[in-house]
Design a protein around this motif. Structure first.
Motif, PDB file in Angstrom:
ATOM      1  N   HIS A 103      28.110  -5.068 -85.416  1.00 57.42           N
ATOM      2  CA  HIS A 103      26.822  -5.636 -85.017  1.00 57.42           C
ATOM      3  C   HIS A 103      26.083  -6.202 -86.225  1.00 57.42           C
ATOM      4  CE1 HIS A 103      23.758  -6.403 -82.093  1.00 57.42           C
ATOM      5  NE2 HIS A 103      22.855  -5.788 -82.826  1.00 57.42           N
ATOM      6  N   GLN A 104      26.141  -5.497 -87.347  1.00 60.09           N
ATOM      7  CA  GLN A 104      25.515  -6.003 -88.574  1.00 60.09           C
ATOM      8  C   GLN A 104      26.150  -7.322 -89.004  1.00 60.09           C
ATOM      9  OE1 GLN A 104      22.745  -4.760 -90.248  1.00 60.09           O
ATOM     10  NE2 GLN A 104      22.636  -3.530 -88.401  1.00 60.09           N
ATOM     11  N   ALA A 105      27.463  -7.403 -88.913  1.00 63.39           N
ATOM     12  CA  ALA A 105      28.166  -8.643 -89.274  1.00 63.39           C
ATOM     13  C   ALA A 105      27.764  -9.779 -88.338  1.00 63.39           C
ATOM     14  CB  ALA A 105      29.675  -8.420 -89.239  1.00 63.39           C
ATOM     15  N   TRP A 106      27.595  -9.467 -87.064  1.00 64.19           N
ATOM     16  CA  TRP A 106      27.169 -10.480 -86.092  1.00 64.19           C
ATOM     17  C   TRP A 106      25.764 -10.962 -86.424  1.00 64.19           C
ATOM     18  CZ3 TRP A 106      23.293 -10.200 -82.244  1.00 64.19           C
ATOM     19  CH2 TRP A 106      23.278 -11.289 -81.356  1.00 64.19           C
ATOM     20  N   ILE A 107      24.858 -10.033 -86.727  1.00 65.79           N
ATOM     21  CA  ILE A 107      23.490 -10.422 -87.101  1.00 65.79           C
ATOM     22  C   ILE A 107      23.532 -11.343 -88.322  1.00 65.79           C
ATOM     23  CG2 ILE A 107      21.282  -9.584 -88.006  1.00 65.79           C
ATOM     24  CD1 ILE A 107      21.731  -7.036 -86.265  1.00 65.79           C
ATOM     25  N   GLN A 108      24.327 -10.964 -89.319  1.00 69.02           N
ATOM     26  CA  GLN A 108      24.437 -11.789 -90.518  1.00 69.02           C
ATOM     27  C   GLN A 108      24.997 -13.171 -90.189  1.00 69.02           C
ATOM     28  OE1 GLN A 108      23.305 -10.838 -93.673  1.00 69.02           O
ATOM     29  NE2 GLN A 108      23.505 -13.048 -93.915  1.00 69.02           N
ATOM     30  N   GLY A 109      25.985 -13.205 -89.325  1.00 68.51           N
ATOM     31  CA  GLY A 109      26.551 -14.485 -88.904  1.00 68.51           C
ATOM     32  C   GLY A 109      25.528 -15.366 -88.206  1.00 68.51           C
ATOM     33  N   GLN A 110      24.684 -14.756 -87.385  1.00 65.88           N
ATOM     34  CA  GLN A 110      23.629 -15.502 -86.711  1.00 65.88           C
ATOM     35  C   GLN A 110      22.617 -16.050 -87.711  1.00 65.88           C
ATOM     36  OE1 GLN A 110      23.472 -16.324 -83.323  1.00 65.88           O
ATOM     37  NE2 GLN A 110      25.562 -15.620 -83.595  1.00 65.88           N
ATOM     38  N   ALA A 111      22.258 -15.235 -88.692  1.00 67.71           N
ATOM     39  CA  ALA A 111      21.319 -15.673 -89.726  1.00 67.71           C
ATOM     40  C   ALA A 111      21.927 -16.799 -90.565  1.00 67.71           C
ATOM     41  CB  ALA A 111      20.921 -14.492 -90.606  1.00 67.71           C
ATOM     42  N   ASP A 112      23.193 -16.652 -90.935  1.00 66.58           N
ATOM     43  CA  ASP A 112      23.881 -17.688 -91.715  1.00 66.58           C
ATOM     44  C   ASP A 112      23.964 -18.989 -90.932  1.00 66.58           C
ATOM     45  OD1 ASP A 112      24.195 -15.821 -93.743  1.00 66.58           O
ATOM     46  OD2 ASP A 112      26.334 -15.456 -93.309  1.00 66.58           O
ATOM     47  N   ALA A 113      24.237 -18.887 -89.641  1.00 66.54           N
ATOM     48  CA  ALA A 113      24.332 -20.085 -88.797  1.00 66.54           C
ATOM     49  C   ALA A 113      23.011 -20.839 -88.793  1.00 66.54           C
ATOM     50  CB  ALA A 113      24.743 -19.704 -87.373  1.00 66.54           C
ATOM     51  N   HIS A 114      21.917 -20.106 -88.703  1.00 63.45           N
ATOM     52  CA  HIS A 114      20.609 -20.771 -88.679  1.00 63.45           C
ATOM     53  C   HIS A 114      20.312 -21.437 -90.021  1.00 63.45           C
ATOM     54  CE1 HIS A 114      16.677 -21.702 -87.135  1.00 63.45           C
ATOM     55  NE2 HIS A 114      16.172 -21.310 -88.287  1.00 63.45           N
ATOM     56  N   ARG A 115      20.684 -20.774 -91.097  1.00 66.12           N
ATOM     57  CA  ARG A 115      20.430 -21.348 -92.425  1.00 66.12           C
ATOM     58  C   ARG A 115      21.257 -22.609 -92.665  1.00 66.12           C
ATOM     59  NH1 ARG A 115      19.404 -15.963 -93.645  1.00 66.12           N
ATOM     60  NH2 ARG A 115      21.533 -15.364 -94.140  1.00 66.12           N
ATOM     61  N   ARG A 117      22.812 -24.569 -90.109  1.00 66.53           N
ATOM     62  CA  ARG A 117      22.747 -25.578 -89.045  1.00 66.53           C
ATOM     63  C   ARG A 117      21.335 -25.811 -88.545  1.00 66.53           C
ATOM     64  NH1 ARG A 117      26.963 -22.250 -86.599  1.00 66.53           N
ATOM     65  NH2 ARG A 117      28.837 -22.711 -87.757  1.00 66.53           N
ATOM     66  N   ASP A 118      20.456 -24.837 -88.744  1.00 68.31           N
ATOM     67  CA  ASP A 118      19.040 -24.913 -88.394  1.00 68.31           C
ATOM     68  C   ASP A 118      18.739 -24.970 -86.898  1.00 68.31           C
ATOM     69  OD1 ASP A 118      16.308 -24.915 -89.183  1.00 68.31           O
ATOM     70  OD2 ASP A 118      16.216 -27.065 -88.753  1.00 68.31           O
ATOM     71  N   TRP A 119      19.714 -25.213 -86.057  1.00 69.24           N
ATOM     72  CA  TRP A 119      19.441 -25.349 -84.631  1.00 69.24           C
ATOM     73  C   TRP A 119      20.039 -24.226 -83.809  1.00 69.24           C
ATOM     74  CZ3 TRP A 119      24.009 -25.817 -82.001  1.00 69.24           C
ATOM     75  CH2 TRP A 119      25.103 -26.262 -82.722  1.00 69.24           C
ATOM     76  N   GLU A 120      20.757 -23.311 -84.450  1.00 66.32           N
ATOM     77  CA  GLU A 120      21.300 -22.165 -83.730  1.00 66.32           C
ATOM     78  C   GLU A 120      21.214 -20.944 -84.628  1.00 66.32           C
ATOM     79  OE1 GLU A 120      25.928 -21.819 -83.955  1.00 66.32           O
ATOM     80  OE2 GLU A 120      25.459 -23.891 -83.468  1.00 66.32           O
ATOM     81  N   GLY A 121      21.462 -19.804 -84.063  1.00 64.96           N
ATOM     82  CA  GLY A 121      21.412 -18.576 -84.848  1.00 64.96           C
ATOM     83  C   GLY A 121      20.015 -18.012 -84.943  1.00 64.96           C
ATOM     84  N   PHE A 122      19.857 -17.020 -85.821  1.00 65.28           N
ATOM     85  CA  PHE A 122      18.595 -16.301 -85.967  1.00 65.28           C
ATOM     86  C   PHE A 122      17.733 -16.880 -87.077  1.00 65.28           C
ATOM     87  CE2 PHE A 122      20.432 -11.950 -84.469  1.00 65.28           C
ATOM     88  CZ  PHE A 122      20.344 -12.355 -83.150  1.00 65.28           C
TER      89      PHE A 122
END
Length: 138
Positions: A103-115, A117-122
């Motif tokens: 779950h921590q890795a998923w959260i990090q992946g979501q944060a990285d995606a937002h940084r 791509r800016d349009w998805e992730g956390f």
């Protein structure tokens, strides 16, 4: 000109259900064409066209990604409902440490995606809230 099938393009195009339906259609055609093997006697058999064979491969990855994402959303829902990491571990068949780390890795992946791509992730705020909800393994 050959259009290249990419997992990212298919992931944006399909929901979990539409990806599963298309994957199943292609898999069934592949099986019915008898292209499960490539022995000397099978050279005359029909095969999926290259573009559809690559789509089948990419759709398998899309399904894996979407199922993983759905699993983590369910973990968040369980945590929000008050479930412990021990309970989540029992429900998913892994150790509580493994469930928490995934779950921590998923959260990090979501944060990285937002940084990136800016349009998805956390966003930073959503990441903080997700980590707070996750807490630490019991």
């Amino acid at each position: 000109m050959t259009v290249q099938t990419t997992v990212d393009a298919l992931e944006r195009e399909h929901t979990l259900l539409t990806a599963a339906h298309r994957y199943d259609d292609l898999r069934l055609r592949h099986t019915l064409l008898g292209s499960d093997t490539d022995t000397d006697t099978d050279h005359e058999r029909a095969h999926l066209p290259e573009d559809e064979a690559l789509e089948l491969l990419a759709l398998g990855e899309v399904l894996s990604r979407k199922a993983s994402y759905g699993r983590q959303l369910a973990v968040r829902a369980a945590r929000a409902a008050g479930a412990s990491w021990s309970q989540i571990a029992a429900a998913t068949g892994v150790t509580k440490q493994s469930a928490w780390e995934a779950h921590q890795a998923w959260i990090q992946g979501q944060a990285d995606a937002h940084r990136t791509r800016d349009w998805e992730g956390f966003t930073a705020e959503e990441e903080r809230d997700a980590r707070r909800l996750a807490g630490s393994p019991d």
